[in-house]
Design a protein around this motif. Structure first.
Motif, mmCIF file in Angstrom:
data_model
loop_
_atom_site.group_PDB
_atom_site.id
_atom_site.type_symbol
_atom_site.label_atom_id
_atom_site.label_comp_id
_atom_site.label_asym_id
_atom_site.label_seq_id
_atom_site.Cartn_x
_atom_site.Cartn_y
_atom_site.Cartn_z
ATOM 1 N N ARG A 174 -4.429 3.521 -1.036
ATOM 2 C CA ARG A 174 -4.831 3.039 0.414
ATOM 3 C C ARG A 174 -6.169 2.948 0.793
ATOM 4 O O ARG A 174 -6.674 2.261 1.585
ATOM 5 C CB ARG A 174 -3.962 4.082 1.489
ATOM 6 C CG ARG A 174 -2.355 3.611 1.128
ATOM 7 C CD ARG A 174 -1.914 4.680 2.105
ATOM 8 N NE ARG A 174 -0.355 4.953 1.687
ATOM 9 C CZ ARG A 174 0.138 6.082 1.683
ATOM 10 N NH1 ARG A 174 -0.428 6.983 2.351
ATOM 11 N NH2 ARG A 174 1.463 6.091 1.295
ATOM 12 N N SER A 177 2.329 4.555 15.749
ATOM 13 C CA SER A 177 1.593 3.629 15.024
ATOM 14 C C SER A 177 0.230 4.230 14.667
ATOM 15 O O SER A 177 -0.378 3.716 13.713
ATOM 16 C CB SER A 177 1.533 2.395 16.088
ATOM 17 O OG SER A 177 0.464 2.720 17.090
ATOM 18 N N LEU A 178 -0.414 5.041 15.444
ATOM 19 C CA LEU A 178 -1.393 5.912 14.813
ATOM 20 C C LEU A 178 -1.309 6.404 13.667
ATOM 21 O O LEU A 178 -2.153 6.754 12.672
ATOM 22 C CB LEU A 178 -2.075 6.761 16.046
ATOM 23 C CG LEU A 178 -2.359 6.163 17.273
ATOM 24 C CD1 LEU A 178 -2.966 6.990 18.356
ATOM 25 C CD2 LEU A 178 -3.439 4.909 17.044
ATOM 26 N N LEU A 210 2.919 2.417 1.827
ATOM 27 C CA LEU A 210 3.436 3.245 3.102
ATOM 28 C C LEU A 210 4.687 3.439 3.122
ATOM 29 O O LEU A 210 5.485 4.408 3.764
ATOM 30 C CB LEU A 210 2.881 2.290 4.408
ATOM 31 C CG LEU A 210 1.452 2.608 4.864
ATOM 32 C CD1 LEU A 210 1.326 1.697 6.183
ATOM 33 C CD2 LEU A 210 1.539 3.845 5.312
ATOM 34 N N ASP A 247 0.867 6.108 11.452
ATOM 35 C CA ASP A 247 0.861 4.922 10.397
ATOM 36 C C ASP A 247 -0.419 4.099 10.132
ATOM 37 O O ASP A 247 -0.522 4.146 8.779
ATOM 38 C CB ASP A 247 1.741 3.658 10.899
ATOM 39 C CG ASP A 247 2.487 2.585 10.161
ATOM 40 O OD1 ASP A 247 2.908 3.095 9.086
ATOM 41 O OD2 ASP A 247 1.715 1.656 10.172
ATOM 42 N N ALA A 248 -1.114 4.006 11.029
ATOM 43 C CA ALA A 248 -2.662 3.649 10.623
ATOM 44 C C ALA A 248 -3.544 4.647 10.167
ATOM 45 O O ALA A 248 -4.037 4.316 8.876
ATOM 46 C CB ALA A 248 -3.302 3.306 12.194
ATOM 47 N N ALA A 249 -3.213 5.938 10.107
ATOM 48 C CA ALA A 249 -4.093 6.944 9.601
ATOM 49 C C ALA A 249 -3.529 6.938 8.068
ATOM 50 O O ALA A 249 -4.316 6.977 7.131
ATOM 51 C CB ALA A 249 -3.724 8.310 10.283
ATOM 52 N N LYS A 250 -2.105 6.951 8.051
ATOM 53 C CA LYS A 250 -1.600 6.797 6.620
ATOM 54 C C LYS A 250 -2.054 5.544 5.904
ATOM 55 O O LYS A 250 -2.824 5.785 4.798
ATOM 56 C CB LYS A 250 -0.330 6.689 6.563
ATOM 57 C CG LYS A 250 0.515 8.028 6.216
ATOM 58 C CD LYS A 250 1.800 7.699 6.146
ATOM 59 C CE LYS A 250 2.797 8.602 6.701
ATOM 60 N NZ LYS A 250 4.374 8.193 6.837
ATOM 61 N N GLY A 251 -1.876 4.645 6.649
ATOM 62 C CA GLY A 251 -2.659 3.002 5.964
ATOM 63 C C GLY A 251 -3.915 3.035 5.520
ATOM 64 O O GLY A 251 -4.233 2.414 4.688
ATOM 65 N N TYR A 274 -6.058 -2.070 5.974
ATOM 66 C CA TYR A 274 -4.767 -2.069 6.649
ATOM 67 C C TYR A 274 -5.255 -2.210 7.968
ATOM 68 O O TYR A 274 -5.732 -1.449 8.820
ATOM 69 C CB TYR A 274 -4.126 -0.690 6.355
ATOM 70 C CG TYR A 274 -2.707 -0.876 6.911
ATOM 71 C CD1 TYR A 274 -1.605 -1.861 6.537
ATOM 72 C CD2 TYR A 274 -2.200 0.144 7.725
ATOM 73 C CE1 TYR A 274 -0.547 -1.841 7.213
ATOM 74 C CE2 TYR A 274 -0.958 0.283 8.419
ATOM 75 C CZ TYR A 274 -0.101 -0.746 7.893
ATOM 76 O OH TYR A 274 1.006 -0.801 8.436
ATOM 77 N N VAL A 290 -6.409 13.659 13.324
ATOM 78 C CA VAL A 290 -5.694 12.750 14.185
ATOM 79 C C VAL A 290 -4.706 13.507 14.974
ATOM 80 O O VAL A 290 -4.719 13.560 16.340
ATOM 81 C CB VAL A 290 -5.279 11.426 13.389
ATOM 82 C CG1 VAL A 290 -4.278 10.563 14.368
ATOM 83 C CG2 VAL A 290 -5.995 10.936 12.800
ATOM 84 N N HIS A 347 -9.402 9.380 20.557
ATOM 85 C CA HIS A 347 -10.251 10.062 20.646
ATOM 86 C C HIS A 347 -11.483 10.157 19.780
ATOM 87 O O HIS A 347 -12.396 10.793 19.650
ATOM 88 C CB HIS A 347 -9.652 11.626 20.355
ATOM 89 C CG HIS A 347 -9.199 11.506 18.875
ATOM 90 N ND1 HIS A 347 -8.076 10.760 18.152
ATOM 91 C CD2 HIS A 347 -9.323 12.337 17.808
ATOM 92 C CE1 HIS A 347 -7.727 11.190 17.077
ATOM 93 N NE2 HIS A 347 -8.779 12.095 16.639
ATOM 94 N N PHE A 377 -8.085 5.138 16.759
ATOM 95 C CA PHE A 377 -7.754 6.503 17.300
ATOM 96 C C PHE A 377 -8.634 6.705 18.603
ATOM 97 O O PHE A 377 -9.933 6.372 18.574
ATOM 98 C CB PHE A 377 -8.333 7.434 16.223
ATOM 99 C CG PHE A 377 -7.638 7.330 14.731
ATOM 100 C CD1 PHE A 377 -6.129 7.225 14.943
ATOM 101 C CD2 PHE A 377 -8.040 7.095 13.906
ATOM 102 C CE1 PHE A 377 -5.454 6.918 13.521
ATOM 103 C CE2 PHE A 377 -7.585 7.076 12.687
ATOM 104 C CZ PHE A 377 -6.315 6.888 12.522
ATOM 105 N N ASN A 420 0.945 -1.065 -0.016
ATOM 106 C CA ASN A 420 0.033 -0.073 0.271
ATOM 107 C C ASN A 420 0.902 1.235 -0.041
ATOM 108 O O ASN A 420 0.491 2.229 0.194
ATOM 109 C CB ASN A 420 -0.725 0.078 1.179
ATOM 110 C CG ASN A 420 -0.278 0.135 2.530
ATOM 111 O OD1 ASN A 420 0.925 0.065 2.504
ATOM 112 N ND2 ASN A 420 -1.092 0.238 3.673
#
Ligand code: ATP
Ligand code: MG
Lengths: 435, 215
Positions: A106, B109-110, A82, B112-116, A111, B128, A121, A119, A80
């Motif tokens: 993506r 890692s957050l 990254l 990374d997750a957001a990008k992913g 993923y 985020v 929040h 997240f 993807n």
């Protein structure tokens, strides 16, 4: 193999179906092709991923397994983008995505990562709604989708929708992570050690869940782990990777277990290949015996008669909803003076048809009479598996594997012979140039 | 005349001063917050840009406020302008520093997750990173405000608005019968304002920090 599996789980998929009925046809998997894929991190002399070529079929669940630092995550994250590959091409569903806008790419590739990546929040619902929102779904469609996804991963929407990630257990967080990854219905799902941080029991549940999910959805899944048992349990095919992501072997779990390509792979398979083989076969694939049963509603006299005249000296007592309840032996009722509540021994453990033979063996070994009841929907009785059935099945399995392996070896030798033959001919024709 | 009589006779003037004081601090805080967070957003990714921003803003803080205002008067003249500029500059440091610390503290890692999952850089920042960095940024804003409350008093030196005028009048007429009352009224006024602002920040925190990350 996956055909029989699909028909076998019709029971489970039916329970999860109501949400799926919302009219959203789900996208099934797309092929993934990696071509000469290489990643060189700045400042390190050796590439972290060196010239990987791999073809993953649509709807296949492929596992990358290998020692720490061998480049599993790097390879996965190049799919993807990254991590941008240094060279090579990536094709998804035949389309070259190597130069595509990575953000767009993506959104078509789910993923999920180890720490769930939720997240903190945002509520569970907001987390799941993220990608659908990004791609511009309507509010009402997103709302329905959130419910559907929560249902799909086995969480009650009413209870969990409004929770924050910190109000969930690790396993629940992981489920929501998977739900989020699948929310916009991507054909491809990438998972980097998604169950690495949960306890073994929860991990087992999550693995079962993923298997069930995949039977319903048929996504193309690439799953990274360094746990070989997990690889065997989940994978349609396993890519055993050595350093720099070199593929040591890329084959079905059965083939890797019975016919490891080299010492590196055997080392990774580890001891107890025969036991691990049990993980690959499910109870539904072996003979499940009928057993004499009675229910708690049957008149006592019938139960007495059955016990006295049956060909076994034991019967299985089912409760009102046909779930295994107690094992009754001859004499048990007499000793308990005719009270069903006091007679017999409670059923401790049952297995479903989806359970692996290893789980069944575990249950049989811990049972003092060496058998375990098999249950279907809502825990209802379906049959019994005992030591003898298991032994016979395992012998048959291993025998079949041996034959397969022999055939495989034979094929390989033939191929090799042909290659050397051709090479020799070529060498004769072109002189030293070829050598 | 005792202190209470003094307050009784002068409350009109005192309220006006207090209001102007609060208003100056508030407006400068808004400007400082916007500038500070923007500086943070642009510098947190790079090691040296981040340190440059923090060092610059902390150097500003070491300039004595009286000197700063003195230096500004020849450039921008007397009155509101030097006050606003000085307060905004002083207010920057805690906000810039906490923005950088907060944004860098977001779990990689957050990100990374957001990008992913396909969030663009802007989406990542606003959906985020900034929300997760908001609690430390808000702390920075709070610290800044406390600091500016005191520094704003110096603004009276440049004929600026606020309770500083009361204090300076008192200091200017030391020995007269109201001098002490004036200094006392100005100082207490500032303390009360600071407490009120702090209470407001607690409320703002309650309202703006998502429940999922509230301590
Ligand atoms: N950002 C980076 N910069 C430089 N080198 C890196 C970077 N990320 C990974 N590497 C190196 O690349 C190699 C492969 O890393 P990768 O994370 O892909 O391994 P892995 O197989 O996922 O390992 P693990 O099982 O521990 O997660 C390692 O030697 C690692 O040190
Ligand atoms: Mg890794």
């Amino acid at each position: 193999m996956s055909e029989t599996a699909t028909s076998g789980t019709s029971g489970t998929s039916a329970t999860a179906a109501p949400a799926g009925g919302a009219g959203s046809a789900t996208a099934t998997g797309a092929t993934i092709e990696l071509e000469d894929l290489t990643k060189r991190y700045p400042g390190s002399p050796n590439p972290a991923v060196d010239d990987v070529n791999m073809e993953i079929k649509a709807g296949e669940l492929v596992i990358f397994v290998g020692p720490s630092g061998c480049g599993k995550s790097t390879t996965l994250k190049m799919i993807n983008r990254l991590i941008e590959p240094t060279s090579g091409r990536i094709r998804i569903g035949g389309e070259d995505v190597t130069d595509m806008d990575p953000v767009k790419l993506r959104r078509k590739v789910g993923y999920a990562i180890q720490s769930s990546g939720l997240f903190p929040h945002m509520t569970v619902a907001q987390n799941i709604a993220l990608v659908p929102k990004l791609v511009g779904w309507s509010k009402s469609r997103i709302k329905d989708r959130v419910e559907e996804m929560l249902d799909l991963v086995g969480l009650d929407p009413g209870e969990f929708r409004g929770r924050y990630p910190r109000q969930l257990s690790g396993g629940q967080q992981q489920r929501v992570g998977v739900a989020r990854a699948l929310a916009a219905d991507p054909p491809v799902l990438l998972m980097d050690e998604p169950f690495g941080a949960v306890d073994p029991i929860t991990r087992d549940h999550l693995q079962d869940e993923l298997i069930r999910l995949q039977h319903e959805l048929h996504k193309t899944i690439v799953f990274v782990t360094h746990d070989f048992d997990e690889a065997i349990k989940l994978g349609d095919r396993i890519a055993v990777l050595r350093e720099r992501s070199h593929i040591a072997q890329f084959d079905t779990p059965e083939a890797i277990l019975t016919n490891p390509a080299d010492d590196f792979v055997s080392g990774f398979v580890g001891a107890g290949a025969a036991l691990k083989r049990l993980n690959l076969t499910r109870v539904r694939d072996v003979e499940v015996r009928d057993y004499p049963t009675v229910t708690v509603d049957d008149p006592l006299q019938d139960i007495f008669n059955k016990l006295r005249h049956g060909h076994t000296n034991e019967i299985l007592l089912l409760d009102k909803r046909h779930r295994p309840y107690k094992w009754l032996r001859r004499g048990d009722l007499m000793r308990a003076r005719g009270s069903l509540a006091r007679a017999g021994t409670l059923v401790h453990d049952t297995v479903t048809r989806d359970a692996t033979l290893r789980d069944a063996l575990e249950a049989v070994l811990t049972d003092n009479a060496g058998r375990v009841a098999v249950t279907g929907r809502r825990g209802a009785y379906e049959g019994v598996v005992d030591m003898e059935t298991l032994m016979n099945s395992v012998h048959e399995l291993l025998e079949a594997d041996r034959l397969d392996a022999l055939e495989h070896q034979h094929d390989l030798e033939e191929q090799r012979a042909e290659q050397t033959h051709r090479a020799q001919e070529g060498a004769d024709a072109t002189g030293e140039e070829r050598a | 005349m005792n202190f209470w009589d003094y307050l009784g006779t002068r409350h009109q003037q005192l309220l006006t001063d207090a209001f102007q004081h609060a208003s100056a601090v508030f407006q400068c805080m808004v400007v400082a917050t916007v500038i500070g967070v923007v500086i943070g957003v642009f510098t947190y990714r790079s090691e040296w840009a981040g340190s440059l921003a923090t060092t610059t803003t902390s150097t500003i803080l070491t300039i004595p406020s009286l000197a700063m205002i003195g230096l500004l008067i020849p450039i921008v003249g007397l009155g509101v302008a030097p006050t606003v500029i000085a307060l905004t500059l002083y207010g920057l440091l805690p906000i810039v520093r906490n923005s950088i610390v907060g944004l860098r503290g977001v779990d990689p890692s957050l990100v990374d997750a957001a990008k992913g999952i396909g969030m663009s850089r802007t989406a990542r920042l606003f959906r985020v990173e900034l929300p997760l960095a908001w609690p430390p940024i808000l702390t920075g804003i709070r610290v800044s405000t406390q600091m500016l409350m005191g520094i704003a008093a110096i603004a009276a030196y440049a004929s600026g608005p606020g309770l500083g005028n009361e204090i300076f009048r008192g200091i200017g007429s030391l020995g007269s019968k109201n001098a002490l009352n004036q200094v006392l009224a100005g100082t207490l006024g500032i303390v009360v304002l600071a407490l009120l602002f702090d209470a407001a920040y607690v409320l703002i925190g309650r309202l703006t920090i998502p429940r999922g990350i509230r301590a």
